[in-house]
Design an enzyme around this catalytic site. Structure first.
Site, PDB file in Angstrom:
ATOM      1  N   LYS A  43      40.550  31.839  23.456  1.00  0.00           N
ATOM      2  CA  LYS A  43      41.033  31.224  24.919  1.00  0.00           C
ATOM      3  C   LYS A  43      40.480  32.417  25.814  1.00  0.00           C
ATOM      4  O   LYS A  43      39.944  33.642  25.210  1.00  0.00           O
ATOM      5  CB  LYS A  43      42.426  31.270  25.134  1.00  0.00           C
ATOM      6  CG  LYS A  43      43.485  32.885  25.170  1.00  0.00           C
ATOM      7  CD  LYS A  43      44.636  32.196  25.266  1.00  0.00           C
ATOM      8  CE  LYS A  43      45.363  33.517  25.357  1.00  0.00           C
ATOM      9  NZ  LYS A  43      46.983  33.455  25.493  1.00  0.00           N
ATOM     10  N   ARG A  71      58.815  31.251  27.985  1.00  0.00           N
ATOM     11  CA  ARG A  71      57.924  30.768  28.673  1.00  0.00           C
ATOM     12  C   ARG A  71      57.828  29.052  28.584  1.00  0.00           C
ATOM     13  O   ARG A  71      57.983  28.284  29.352  1.00  0.00           O
ATOM     14  CB  ARG A  71      56.456  31.480  28.116  1.00  0.00           C
ATOM     15  CG  ARG A  71      55.336  31.455  29.202  1.00  0.00           C
ATOM     16  CD  ARG A  71      54.487  32.705  28.900  1.00  0.00           C
ATOM     17  NE  ARG A  71      54.017  32.580  27.520  1.00  0.00           N
ATOM     18  CZ  ARG A  71      53.069  33.116  26.867  1.00  0.00           C
ATOM     19  NH1 ARG A  71      52.578  34.294  27.740  1.00  0.00           N
ATOM     20  NH2 ARG A  71      52.468  33.056  25.824  1.00  0.00           N
ATOM     21  N   MET A 107      31.841  44.197  46.078  1.00  0.00           N
ATOM     22  CA  MET A 107      31.697  43.101  45.379  1.00  0.00           C
ATOM     23  C   MET A 107      30.750  43.147  44.195  1.00  0.00           C
ATOM     24  O   MET A 107      30.765  42.433  43.382  1.00  0.00           O
ATOM     25  CB  MET A 107      31.276  41.825  46.219  1.00  0.00           C
ATOM     26  CG  MET A 107      31.294  40.381  45.498  1.00  0.00           C
ATOM     27  SD  MET A 107      31.007  39.160  46.692  1.00  0.00           S
ATOM     28  CE  MET A 107      32.246  39.227  47.780  1.00  0.00           C
ATOM     29  N   TYR A 123      32.439  51.043  51.982  1.00  0.00           N
ATOM     30  CA  TYR A 123      33.270  50.392  52.987  1.00  0.00           C
ATOM     31  C   TYR A 123      34.327  51.248  53.208  1.00  0.00           C
ATOM     32  O   TYR A 123      34.898  51.970  52.526  1.00  0.00           O
ATOM     33  CB  TYR A 123      33.834  49.170  52.370  1.00  0.00           C
ATOM     34  CG  TYR A 123      32.753  47.837  52.340  1.00  0.00           C
ATOM     35  CD1 TYR A 123      31.923  47.578  53.391  1.00  0.00           C
ATOM     36  CD2 TYR A 123      32.520  47.513  51.070  1.00  0.00           C
ATOM     37  CE1 TYR A 123      30.890  46.771  53.398  1.00  0.00           C
ATOM     38  CE2 TYR A 123      31.340  46.396  51.017  1.00  0.00           C
ATOM     39  CZ  TYR A 123      30.684  46.169  52.124  1.00  0.00           C
ATOM     40  OH  TYR A 123      29.711  44.998  51.892  1.00  0.00           O
TER      41      TYR A 123
END
Length: 369
Positions: A38, A136, A313, A264
């Site tokens: 998965k 779950r 990013m 940043y």
């Protein structure tokens, strides 16, 4: 291995084969092996990984969602595929692509019976999930009678397997809880299958279950994280080999003076003459902001370079003041000299989150066995 010329995730199929054989050797002959692929095979490449595992002899695959199973089928994967978390809207797709659903509640069981009967199915393979404490997905113990009633009322389904999921099989402090889960699974399973004229596959062991509770393998085990090189145990990790190495290159190097800032929010303040290297990857590639501000770093020419300031990013800056390097040099983010677990822990997370987060825009390079 070839030197990186861009940001690339190297996938070592030899390491995958080693891990598969190591885990398979933990279980008795005749016990089946289900490989969990998965989440793009835990951030690698589900088709590449599944093809190799078919070659190695895995008996089953598991994916989380139907579209993942369809992707494998369209790329030639033929072994049975268990869909762990199917949704109602995809039942017809499941049947069309010969996928096998996990049926975990009365509503989803009845709904799949309805679809299977409408499609004139006979003995369609399904998997029944039992809740033994993870809380779950799965049927609780008092619901076993309802499951038996529904299954016995139709010829459209056949139980391929009954399974559950251990909550803390890697934690020896939770041994009593884990043994209790195994005992409850055994009890619930025998109640469920007592009146069947066949015996479904039974499985509860995940990777840590295989390692710590191999006598509870029943007739199949499941492994996800172990196949990719992680044992959730500092004593087992050295026996496994992480299959992926994330590499990139230096795009630019600049020299800064005291008082300059980097990135940043001016998050890195230069206190002495400093050399900064810019790398072409960032949080859009899966290296998140949690690793910034010196919490984690990379290796360049065998030396450690901490991340300077915030992760952007598409870009990361690292401090290479004391490293002999130049633009175009290879950078190892994790793998090789830096175990992925160590990199993940530096950011306060786990290997699962790190490796499954590597985005598909990062090129994959297969290293054959």
């Amino acid at each position: 291995m070839p030197e990186a010329k861009e940001t690339v995730l190297e996938i070592d199929l030899g390491a995958l084969a080693h891990n598969y054989r190591y885990l398979r050797a933990k279980i008795d002959d005749g016990v089946k092996f289900l490989s969990v692929v998965k989440a793009f095979a835990y951030g690698n490449d589900s088709v590449i990984i599944a093809r190799k595992l078919e070659e190695l002899g895995t008996d089953y695959f598991a994916v989380a969602y139907v579209e993942e199973g369809i992707h494998l089928r369209k790329n030639g994967i033929t072994k049975p595929i268990l869909v762990l978390h199917p949704q109602f809207t995809h039942f017809e797709d499941i049947i069309e692509h010969c996928l096998e659903p996990n049926l975990y509640s009365e509503k989803i069981l009845r709904s799949f019976v309805e679809t299977a009967e409408a499609k004139n199915q006979k003995n369609y393979p399904v998997h029944i999930k039992l809740n033994t404490g993870l809380n779950r997905l799965g049927f609780d113990h008092p619901e076993i009678g309802t499951v038996k009633e529904i299954i016995s009322s139709t010829s459209s389904l056949k139980i391929a397997s009954v399974f559950s999921h251990l909550a803390a099989s890697e934690d020896w402090k939770e041994r009593d809880f884990t043994v209790g889960q195994i005992d409850l699974f055994r009890k619930m399973t025998w109640e469920l299958i007592a009146d069947l004229d066949y015996e479904p596959i039974l499985h509860i062991c995940n990777t840590s279950g295989v390692i710590n509770y191999p006598k509870s393998a029943f007739s199949m085990v499941r492994s996800g994280i172990g196949l990719y090189g992680y044992g959730n145990d500092k004593n087992i990790d050295p026996e496994l080999r992480p299959i992926s190495t994330l590499k990139t290159i230096i795009s630019q190097i600049r020299s800064l003076d005291k008082g300059d800032t980097v990135g940043y929010n001016r998050a890195f303040k230069v206190e002495k003459p400093t050399r900064i290297a810019t790398l072409p990857l960032g949080h859009a590639d899966g290296i998140n902001r949690i690793y910034g501000k010196g919490k984690a770093g990379v290796f360049i020419n065998g030396q450690y370079a901490p991340i300077a300031g915030n992760v952007c990013m598409d870009i990361i800056m690292v401090d290479v003041t004391n490293i002999s390097c130049e633009e175009g040099d290879e950078v190892i983010v994790f793998g090789g000299p830096q175990h992925p677990v160590k990199f993940a822990e530096a950011g306060g997370t786990i290997s699962y989150e790190l490796i499954t987060g590597i985005q598909r825009r990062v090129s994959r390079l297969v290293i054959p066995e």
